[in-house]
Design an enzyme around this catalytic site. Structure first.
Site, PDB file in Angstrom:
ATOM      1  N   TYR A 103      -0.830  -1.862 -12.043  1.00  0.00           N
ATOM      2  CA  TYR A 103      -2.274  -1.910 -12.292  1.00  0.00           C
ATOM      3  C   TYR A 103      -2.632  -1.272 -13.633  1.00  0.00           C
ATOM      4  O   TYR A 103      -3.648  -0.602 -13.776  1.00  0.00           O
ATOM      5  CB  TYR A 103      -3.040  -1.239 -11.125  1.00  0.00           C
TER       6      TYR A 103
ATOM      7  N   CYS B 212     -16.058   4.168 -26.119  1.00  0.00           N
ATOM      8  CA  CYS B 212     -17.364   4.835 -26.073  1.00  0.00           C
ATOM      9  C   CYS B 212     -17.891   4.955 -24.652  1.00  0.00           C
ATOM     10  O   CYS B 212     -18.882   4.313 -24.269  1.00  0.00           O
ATOM     11  CB  CYS B 212     -18.359   4.095 -26.958  1.00  0.00           C
ATOM     12  N   GLU B 213     -17.210   5.718 -23.850  1.00  0.00           N
ATOM     13  CA  GLU B 213     -17.595   6.007 -22.462  1.00  0.00           C
ATOM     14  C   GLU B 213     -17.060   7.400 -22.158  1.00  0.00           C
ATOM     15  O   GLU B 213     -15.908   7.699 -22.481  1.00  0.00           O
ATOM     16  CB  GLU B 213     -16.904   5.048 -21.478  1.00  0.00           C
TER      17      GLU B 213
ATOM     18  N   TYR C 152     -10.813   5.180 -10.597  1.00  0.00           N
ATOM     19  CA  TYR C 152     -10.495   5.852  -9.322  1.00  0.00           C
ATOM     20  C   TYR C 152     -10.244   7.344  -9.494  1.00  0.00           C
ATOM     21  O   TYR C 152      -9.647   7.971  -8.620  1.00  0.00           O
ATOM     22  CB  TYR C 152      -9.228   5.244  -8.678  1.00  0.00           C
TER      23      TYR C 152
ATOM     24  N   GLY D 192       0.776  -1.234   0.000  1.00  0.00           N
ATOM     25  CA  GLY D 192       0.000   0.000   0.000  1.00  0.00           C
ATOM     26  C   GLY D 192       0.805   1.279   0.000  1.00  0.00           C
ATOM     27  O   GLY D 192       0.238   2.361   0.114  1.00  0.00           O
TER      28      GLY D 192
ATOM     29  N   GLU E 210       4.320  -6.409   1.600  1.00  0.00           N
ATOM     30  CA  GLU E 210       3.725  -6.889   0.348  1.00  0.00           C
ATOM     31  C   GLU E 210       3.569  -5.751  -0.649  1.00  0.00           C
ATOM     32  O   GLU E 210       2.465  -5.423  -1.072  1.00  0.00           O
ATOM     33  CB  GLU E 210       2.347  -7.505   0.642  1.00  0.00           C
ATOM     34  N   PRO E 211       4.663  -5.116  -1.035  1.00  0.00           N
ATOM     35  CA  PRO E 211       4.532  -3.962  -1.928  1.00  0.00           C
ATOM     36  C   PRO E 211       4.286  -4.380  -3.376  1.00  0.00           C
ATOM     37  O   PRO E 211       4.883  -5.334  -3.862  1.00  0.00           O
ATOM     38  CB  PRO E 211       5.897  -3.275  -1.802  1.00  0.00           C
ATOM     39  N   GLY E 212       3.396  -3.689  -4.039  1.00  0.00           N
ATOM     40  CA  GLY E 212       3.197  -3.901  -5.471  1.00  0.00           C
ATOM     41  C   GLY E 212       3.543  -2.619  -6.195  1.00  0.00           C
ATOM     42  O   GLY E 212       4.625  -2.428  -6.731  1.00  0.00           O
TER      43      GLY E 212
ATOM     44  N   ARG F 196      -7.188   3.034 -14.515  1.00  0.00           N
ATOM     45  CA  ARG F 196      -7.120   3.771 -13.242  1.00  0.00           C
ATOM     46  C   ARG F 196      -7.840   5.128 -13.259  1.00  0.00           C
ATOM     47  O   ARG F 196      -8.575   5.438 -12.333  1.00  0.00           O
ATOM     48  CB  ARG F 196      -5.660   3.940 -12.794  1.00  0.00           C
TER      49      ARG F 196
HETATM   50  N1  LLP Z   1      -1.302  -7.081  -0.323  1.00  0.00           N
HETATM   51  C1  LLP Z   1      -2.622  -7.273  -0.527  1.00  0.00           C
HETATM   52  C2  LLP Z   1      -3.332  -8.260   0.283  1.00  0.00           C
HETATM   53  C3  LLP Z   1      -3.299  -6.534  -1.509  1.00  0.00           C
HETATM   54  O1  LLP Z   1      -4.598  -6.722  -1.702  1.00  0.00           O
HETATM   55  C4  LLP Z   1      -2.589  -5.574  -2.272  1.00  0.00           C
HETATM   56  C5  LLP Z   1      -3.261  -4.779  -3.304  1.00  0.00           C
HETATM   57  C6  LLP Z   1      -1.209  -5.425  -2.036  1.00  0.00           C
HETATM   58  C7  LLP Z   1      -0.600  -6.183  -1.036  1.00  0.00           C
HETATM   59  C8  LLP Z   1      -0.351  -4.469  -2.823  1.00  0.00           C
HETATM   60  O2  LLP Z   1      -0.715  -3.130  -2.632  1.00  0.00           O
HETATM   61  P1  LLP Z   1       0.178  -1.985  -3.301  1.00  0.00           P
HETATM   62  O3  LLP Z   1       1.509  -1.980  -2.643  1.00  0.00           O
HETATM   63  O4  LLP Z   1       0.286  -2.275  -4.753  1.00  0.00           O
HETATM   64  O5  LLP Z   1      -0.580  -0.735  -3.063  1.00  0.00           O
HETATM   65  N2  LLP Z   1      -6.046  -1.387  -8.811  1.00  0.00           N
HETATM   66  C9  LLP Z   1      -5.811  -0.408  -7.772  1.00  0.00           C
HETATM   67  C10 LLP Z   1      -5.011  -0.967  -6.625  1.00  0.00           C
HETATM   68  C11 LLP Z   1      -5.629  -2.213  -6.015  1.00  0.00           C
HETATM   69  C12 LLP Z   1      -4.778  -2.833  -4.949  1.00  0.00           C
HETATM   70  C13 LLP Z   1      -5.261  -4.186  -4.588  1.00  0.00           C
HETATM   71  N3  LLP Z   1      -4.514  -4.844  -3.551  1.00  0.00           N
HETATM   72  C14 LLP Z   1      -5.137   0.818  -8.391  1.00  0.00           C
HETATM   73  O6  LLP Z   1      -4.857   0.815  -9.581  1.00  0.00           O
HETATM   74  O7  LLP Z   1      -4.914   1.805  -7.689  1.00  0.00           O
END
Ligand code: LLP
Length: 428
Positions: free
Chosen positions: A383, A356-357, A328, A246, A285-287, A324
């Site tokens: 994402y 078309c949106e 959002y 997050g 758990e960084p994405g 996105r």
């Molecule tokens: N761990 C869990 C359990 C999660 O559900 C997520 C993301 C992460 C870690 C990684 O979070 P991050 O570090 O990437 O913020 N599609 C949305 C974001 C959805 C995130 C879903 N879960 C967007 O484009 O903003």
């Protein structure tokens, strides 16, 4: 690295001129600076020093094999949310022992895959409800295994205004996580089962948090839980605490001092030491933070439309390629591939896609009044492709991978014929 202008005013990513790349890979195309992504992961892993840890890269942010392999090469494990993501992570060489699996409604087949892989199953199936505990137990019994589980706790925090409501998960109304009030029951339930082993507890607050306050509050709550459990003689097999992902990304490019995940790790480690829990592994758990800033989505301008109300710049990337903004109200900076975006000749353009949106709208951006031929949508590495779809019969975007200052590979642009054939034959 984020893109930079070279001395000739051409936009560069990972040492490659994007204007030249467009000719090679076409548009819409995601371009990833894989070396920069790896460098970010390296920095985060290094922040742990000798402390036990797992950086579980949240593959949902970017599932490209080359990206996941780069993360694995830096010592990352994976955070997955489906059986398919689990298979991709394992296929990229991540050991089952280094995978955590969250998700509110895992199917029996997915649980079987997670419990059954490797000598002992994955590192942890993170249960998100009391009900799920019974389901995991049943699948472990059927496989004659002892499944390692973590409890994802919903910390019930007030997260209003801290991120977009659709991506906040650690509050009372969210479907995610074992409610805080049920935590003790969840522990008892798991510890009473011969088929389950409680190895971790964790929380994930949601995504795109720009500060560390809420994360630290959740971490303190988790550390308190561990101390209470241990005080009562329980949680003997507990090996880790996960503080989730997050960590936000500065999509504006204007923050003087954006939060760095490595700094966050240092802050949580201080809390952990203060709680006397140094021996526990810390999982993050960084994405997004690892992949978003090091990529762009390239698009060409199809045409302009100038009316009394607005000047539209119509590009060949739409909300199906990058959802996105539509989902959002996210804002990604948009810059031309050649020449500066701002300057005396810059005017506000409303950048829109072909779908078309009305929500197929990337917002208003200052761009040269002479419409550029092509643009880059910045910070598009997370994402982006993973949420792309084929609405309106559009092709999926291509992904191009840069490393060592050059293009090393790109995916194939599938012709629309396949979609046409599929739709023609549907139901026939
Ligand atoms: N761990 C869990 C359990 C999660 O559900 C997520 C993301 C992460 C870690 C990684 O979070 P991050 O570090 O990437 O913020 N599609 C949305 C974001 C959805 C995130 C879903 N879960 C967007 O484009 O903003």
């Amino acid at each position: 690295m984020s893109p930079v202008l070279d001395p000739f005013g051409r936009l560069q990513l990972g040492g490659v001129s994007l204007a030249e790349l467009v000719g090679e890979v076409g548009t819409p195309t995601y371009v990833y600076d894989v070396d920069a992504m790896a460098a970010g992961a390296r920095e985060l892993v290094a922040a742990f020093g000798d402390a036990p840890h797992l950086v579980a890269y949240a593959v949902k942010a970017n599932t490209a094999g080359r990206v996941i392999r780069a993360m694995a090469g830096e010592g990352c494990g994976a955070d997955v949310v489906s059986g398919a993501e689990l298979r991709v992570a394992l296929g990229c060489g991540i050991a089952p022992d280094r995978v955590v699996y969250s998700g509110v409604a895992k199917t029996d087949e997915e649980l079987d895959e997670a419990i059954g892989c490797g000598p002992r199953g994955i590192c942890a199936v993170q249960v998100e409800s009391l009900e799920e505990i019974g389901r995991v137990e049943a699948r472990a019994r059927a496989a004659s295994r002892r499944a390692r589980v973590g409890i994802r706790v919903n910390p019930s925090l007030d997260l209003k205004g801290l991120t977009h409501a659709s991506i906040a998960t650690g509050h009372d109304e969210a479907k995610f996580g074992v409610p805080r009030v049920d935590f003790v029951r969840a522990v008892e339930r798991i510890e009473a089962s011969p088929h389950l082993e409680l190895v971790g507890i964790g929380s994930h607050l949601g995504s795109q948090f720009m500060g560390e306050g809420q994360h630290l509050e959740a971490a303190r709550m988790l550390f308190d839980f561990v101390r209470t459990m241990r005080g009562g003689g329980g949680a003997k097999s507990l090996a880790f605490v996960s503080v989730g992902g997050g960590f936000g990304v500065d999509y504006t490019g204007e923050l003087a001092d954006p939060l760095r995940p490595a700094d966050f790790v240092t802050a949580v480690r201080t809390e952990q030491r203060g709680a006397g829990l140094d021996g526990l592994a810390l999982v993050v758990e960084p994405g997004r933070s690892l992949v978003a800033p090091h990529a762009v989505l390239l698009a060409q301008v199809i045409q302009t439309k100038v009316a009394a109300v607005a000047r539209w710049l119509m590009i060949d990337a739409g909300m199906n390629d990058l959802m996105r903004p539509a989902l959002y109200q996210a804002r990604h900076r948009i810059v031309p591939l050649v020449g500066a975006a701002s300057g005396p000749a810059a005017v506000p353009w409303r950048v829109v896609g072909p779908v078309c949106e009305s929500s197929d709208d990337f917002g208003e951006h200052l761009l040269p009044s002479d419409a550029p031929d092509a643009v880059a949508i910045l910070d598009a590495g997370a994402y982006g492709y993973t949420m792309a779809n084929r609405y309106n019969g559009r092709q999926l975007p291509v992904e191009a991978f840069l490393s060592g200052g050059r293009l090393v590979s790109s995916t194939r642009r599938e012709p629309v014929d396949g979609w046409v054939a599929d739709r023609l034959s549907a139901g026939c």
